[in-house]
Design a protein around this motif. Structure first.
Motif, PDB file in Angstrom:
ATOM      1  N   ASP A 112       0.805  -1.217   0.000  1.00 62.39           N
ATOM      2  CA  ASP A 112       0.000   0.000   0.000  1.00 62.39           C
ATOM      3  C   ASP A 112       0.843   1.275   0.000  1.00 62.39           C
ATOM      4  N   GLN A 113       2.153   1.132   0.094  1.00 63.19           N
ATOM      5  CA  GLN A 113       3.014   2.306   0.210  1.00 63.19           C
ATOM      6  C   GLN A 113       3.421   2.846  -1.173  1.00 63.19           C
ATOM      7  N   PRO A 114       3.139   4.110  -1.458  1.00 59.38           N
ATOM      8  CA  PRO A 114       3.526   4.681  -2.758  1.00 59.38           C
ATOM      9  C   PRO A 114       5.035   4.606  -3.023  1.00 59.38           C
ATOM     10  N   ARG A 115       5.841   4.672  -1.971  1.00 55.13           N
ATOM     11  CA  ARG A 115       7.298   4.617  -2.136  1.00 55.13           C
ATOM     12  C   ARG A 115       7.832   3.232  -1.778  1.00 55.13           C
ATOM     13  N   ARG A 116       7.050   2.199  -2.093  1.00 52.87           N
ATOM     14  CA  ARG A 116       7.365   0.844  -1.655  1.00 52.87           C
ATOM     15  C   ARG A 116       8.685   0.321  -2.219  1.00 52.87           C
ATOM     16  N   ASP A 117       9.064   0.750  -3.428  1.00 50.79           N
ATOM     17  CA  ASP A 117      10.324   0.255  -3.991  1.00 50.79           C
ATOM     18  C   ASP A 117      11.513   0.762  -3.179  1.00 50.79           C
ATOM     19  N   ILE A 118      11.464   2.026  -2.779  1.00 45.70           N
ATOM     20  CA  ILE A 118      12.520   2.591  -1.937  1.00 45.70           C
ATOM     21  C   ILE A 118      12.524   1.898  -0.584  1.00 45.70           C
ATOM     22  N   ILE A 119      11.331   1.690  -0.018  1.00 49.29           N
ATOM     23  CA  ILE A 119      11.212   1.039   1.293  1.00 49.29           C
ATOM     24  C   ILE A 119      11.783  -0.375   1.245  1.00 49.29           C
ATOM     25  N   ARG A 120      11.422  -1.117   0.218  1.00 55.91           N
ATOM     26  CA  ARG A 120      11.926  -2.499   0.106  1.00 55.91           C
ATOM     27  C   ARG A 120      13.449  -2.516   0.039  1.00 55.91           C
ATOM     28  N   ALA A 121      14.017  -1.625  -0.745  1.00 51.57           N
ATOM     29  CA  ALA A 121      15.477  -1.602  -0.884  1.00 51.57           C
ATOM     30  C   ALA A 121      16.137  -1.231   0.438  1.00 51.57           C
ATOM     31  N   SER A 122      15.573  -0.262   1.120  1.00 50.63           N
ATOM     32  CA  SER A 122      16.130   0.162   2.408  1.00 50.63           C
ATOM     33  C   SER A 122      16.064  -0.962   3.433  1.00 50.63           C
TER      34      SER A 122
END
Length: 435
Positions: free
Chosen positions: A291-301
């Protein structure tokens, strides 16, 4: 997210790697930043325009296109819808009120000889603030950096913030208007720091540079320190959650996301002795991340720098926290006050289940410019005191001079500084009328 347990055989090695703040490419960054600073010092405005065009794809052809007129700042504020404007103004009022509560005051006292000793406090004259841009716009950073300077009485606030493709976020413009920024340049990176430290035909030299940025900004601040003051050399943002298992695992997952979405190099950690709670947080991360719009950044972090760490007990959790010295520390426990005395190192501490780190980022009041990369062991949050200077004041009486002169003279002779000794003794041997 990776899982660690404090009783696993390789825990110490894994933990050390997790909290290591060294940047593998640091030597290359150092060299590049040094070259940029030297170029800005030599070519001034021309270098600033060139770097901004090349690195930020800005269409500017001269410095006039890189400086925003104050009227445009006010126009952005005036054009904001009522609710966003109210949020900015409420946050600004809270940040200002807290900053003013920190103000260092003048003081003096009189010793037994009638000497008056103390300090007066003066603001720095000109402050440079850096507000990052790029993956996100940060109007909150404008408020957090500029408002304490304004509360301190700084005469001029010069702001630098990158504008990729020449586009400036309206929230950032409005925040600059509320914060009372005097000059606003759409320049970012090491070149912005160099301009603030050494000046150019258009950019004035400042006395202190504050505000977070990327690795190039951080290195530039390190290299210009001494020429100007800085508040810190900031690295990637961090959060550590200490949980006793009594909280909501979904809230914990969202708090990890909130930190991770800053960038792929952000660090989001959770420590708990409760294995079931860690399992629940892990499941919540998987459930909620879509549900997170910035999910790709979150996953990488989370994949590269995140971890869920199980400890034997809460005491061990606190001990590990002190080794991490996190920028943001959430005490997600039923009784946070019981843990507080054991916390030795943290930039900011968020107490209890209903105090997310996001409150500190925006509107609680204490500053969100905080020490990162374990520097909370010796550094503190940005505050009004970063824009104030303490000037010592010493006024010796006749009786006081007679008492101090032999002490000063004896120490001066011990250092081989005989003119110092003579200067001190002259005051002790003569009265004011003899001078």
């Amino acid at each position: 997210m990776r899982r660690l347990h404090s009783d696993q055989a390789d825990f110490e090695a894994a933990f050390a790697t997790l909290i290591d703040s060294d940047t593998p490419a640091q030597a290359e960054i150092d060299s590049r930043v040094s070259a940029i600073i030297a170029d800005v010092r030599e070519r001034g405005d021309a270098a600033l325009v060139e770097y901004t065009r090349d690195l930020d794809n800005h269409p500017a052809t001269d410095m006039a296109a890189l400086e925003i007129d104050p009227a445009r700042l006010q126009a952005a504020l005036d054009a904001m819808p009522a609710e966003p404007r109210a949020a900015l103004e409420t946050a600004a009022a809270r940040i200002t009120r807290y900053a003013e509560s920190q103000k260092i005051e003048a003081h003096s006292f009189e010793d037994e000889y009638g000497n008056r000793l103390g300090q007066v406090v003066r603001p720095i004259e000109r402050a440079g603030i850096y507000a990052p841009g790029g993956k996100a716009a940060y109007p909150s950073s404008v408020l957090m950096n500029a408002l304490p300077a304004r509360a301190a009485g700084v005469k001029e606030i010069v702001m630098m913030s990158p504008a990729p493709n020449g586009e400036v976020n309206d929230w950032v413009l409005a925040a600059a208007a509320i914060a009372g920024v005097h000059r606003f340049f759409t320049i970012g990176g090491a070149q912005a720091v160099a301009a603030l430290a050494y000046g150019s035909e258009t950019v004035p030299v400042v006395d202190k540079i504050v505000g977070p940025g990327n690795a190039y900004v951080a290195e530039a601040k390190r290299q210009v320190f001494g020429r100007v003051g800085i508040e810190s050399v900031a690295g990637p943002s961090e959060v550590l959650i200490i949980a006793d298992g009594s909280g909501n695992p979904g809230w914990a997952a969202l708090d990890l996301f909130a930190q991770a979405e800053h960038g792929e190099d952000s660090r989001a950690l959770l420590i708990s002795p409760d294995a079931d709670f860690i399992d629940a947080v892990d499941a919540a991360v998987e459930r909620l991340i879509a549900d997170q719009p910035r999910r790709d950044i979150i996953r990488a972090s989370l994949a590269n720098h995140g971890a869920l760490i199980q400890t034997a007990d809460m005491a061990e959790a606190v001990a590990l926290s002190n080794r991490i010295a996190p920028e943001h520390l959430e005490l997600a426990v039923d009784d946070p006050d019981a843990l507080l005395d054991g916390i030795e190192h943290a930039g900011a501490i968020f107490m209890g289940h209903r105090t997310p780190e996001a409150f500190g980022d925006y509107c609680a009041g204490p500053n969100h410019v905080l020490p990162t990369g374990r520097t909370a062991r010796f550094s503190s949050a940005l505050g009004i005191y970063d824009f104030q200077k303490r000037l010592s004041v010493i006024h010796a009486s006749e009786r006081g001079a007679a008492a101090l002169s032999p002490v000063a003279a004896e120490l001066a002779r011990g250092e081989g500084l005989h003119a110092h000794a003579a200067s001190a003794m002259a005051r002790g041997l003569q009265t004011d009328s003899d001078a």
